[in-house]
Design an enzyme around this catalytic site. Structure first.
Site, PDB file in Angstrom:
ATOM      1  N   VAL A  77       0.843  -1.199   0.000  1.00  0.00           N
ATOM      2  CA  VAL A  77       0.000   0.000   0.000  1.00  0.00           C
ATOM      3  C   VAL A  77       0.877   1.248   0.000  1.00  0.00           C
ATOM      4  CG1 VAL A  77      -1.691   1.334   1.347  1.00  0.00           C
ATOM      5  CG2 VAL A  77      -2.020  -1.137   1.013  1.00  0.00           C
ATOM      6  N   VAL A  80       2.461   1.759  -3.530  1.00  0.00           N
ATOM      7  CA  VAL A  80       1.524   2.256  -4.538  1.00  0.00           C
ATOM      8  C   VAL A  80       1.049   3.664  -4.199  1.00  0.00           C
ATOM      9  CG1 VAL A  80      -0.745   1.871  -5.603  1.00  0.00           C
ATOM     10  CG2 VAL A  80       0.823  -0.048  -5.262  1.00  0.00           C
ATOM     11  N   GLU A  81       0.804   3.929  -2.936  1.00  0.00           N
ATOM     12  CA  GLU A  81       0.277   5.231  -2.530  1.00  0.00           C
ATOM     13  C   GLU A  81       1.305   6.356  -2.660  1.00  0.00           C
ATOM     14  OE1 GLU A  81      -2.686   6.233  -1.895  1.00  0.00           O
ATOM     15  OE2 GLU A  81      -3.810   4.420  -1.446  1.00  0.00           O
ATOM     16  N   SER A  82       2.527   6.114  -2.192  1.00  0.00           N
ATOM     17  CA  SER A  82       3.486   7.222  -2.091  1.00  0.00           C
ATOM     18  C   SER A  82       4.888   6.901  -2.583  1.00  0.00           C
ATOM     19  CB  SER A  82       3.599   7.658  -0.628  1.00  0.00           C
ATOM     20  OG  SER A  82       4.211   6.626   0.140  1.00  0.00           O
TER      21      SER A  82
END
Length: 185
Positions: A77, A80-82
């Protein structure tokens, strides 16, 4: 005795630089990302210290244990997010490593989403909440993390948003990758 003192002094002077060595990166015209610990041009920008990796591993492990999540899922996560950039802000206003929206940050008790410890803890708490809300269905939980739980409820599952569908695929890809390569960031 004097020789030992000299070695000790040398170690004190140089060891902090070795332990906290910087990592630099730049993105080329084709979108390729390049990393180095010895920048060879002014295109490289400071990214993070090497010690950050060990701190993030510890924060991820703590949140994984606290919220009964797989460490590889939290890493996926974050990736993919940051892309592990704690200072990033999305076009929609999501902030920090786990890209918490301001309302979500308040909901999970995060005061500073740019603080990696708060972001990982709050994002993991929210991810656990989404898993519990959707009967541990990972795809639905990830869709809710990305598009919001109301969108998942409205559509009775994964919303028909290309961004959300791609998000799920990307998180699952990195989830599998981090499961196979546990120590990789």
């Amino acid at each position: 005795m004097r020789l030992i003192s000299i070695y000790f002094l040398v170690a004190l002077v140089f060891l902090p630089n070795i332990v906290a060595a910087g990592i630099y990166r730049y993105v080329d015209a084709n979108g390729g990302v390049h990393f180095t610990n010895v920048p060879t041009s002014s295109e490289y920008r400071f990214y993070r210290t090497e010690g950050d990796r060990y701190r993030l591993e510890s924060l991820i492990a703590h949140s994984a244990e606290t919220f009964q999540l797989d460490r590889a899922l939290i890493k996926a996560v974050i990736k993919v997010e940051s892309d592990f950039d704690p200072q990033v802000i999305s076009k929609r206003g999501a902030q920090g490593l786990m890209q918490l929206m301001p309302e979500t940050a308040v909901e999970v008790g995060v005061n500073n989403p740019f603080d990696p410890s708060q972001s990982i803890y709050g994002g993991s708490m929210y991810l656990r909440k989404m898993l519990d809300s959707f009967n541990r269905n990972l795809d639905y939980a990830l869709a809710a993390y990305n598009a919001g739980p109301n969108a998942v409820r409205k559509y009775g599952g994964i919303p028909p948003f290309e961004e959300t569908r791609n998000y799920i695929k990307r998180v699952r890809h990195y989830f599998d990758f981090y499961r196979r390569n546990e120590s990789t960031f």
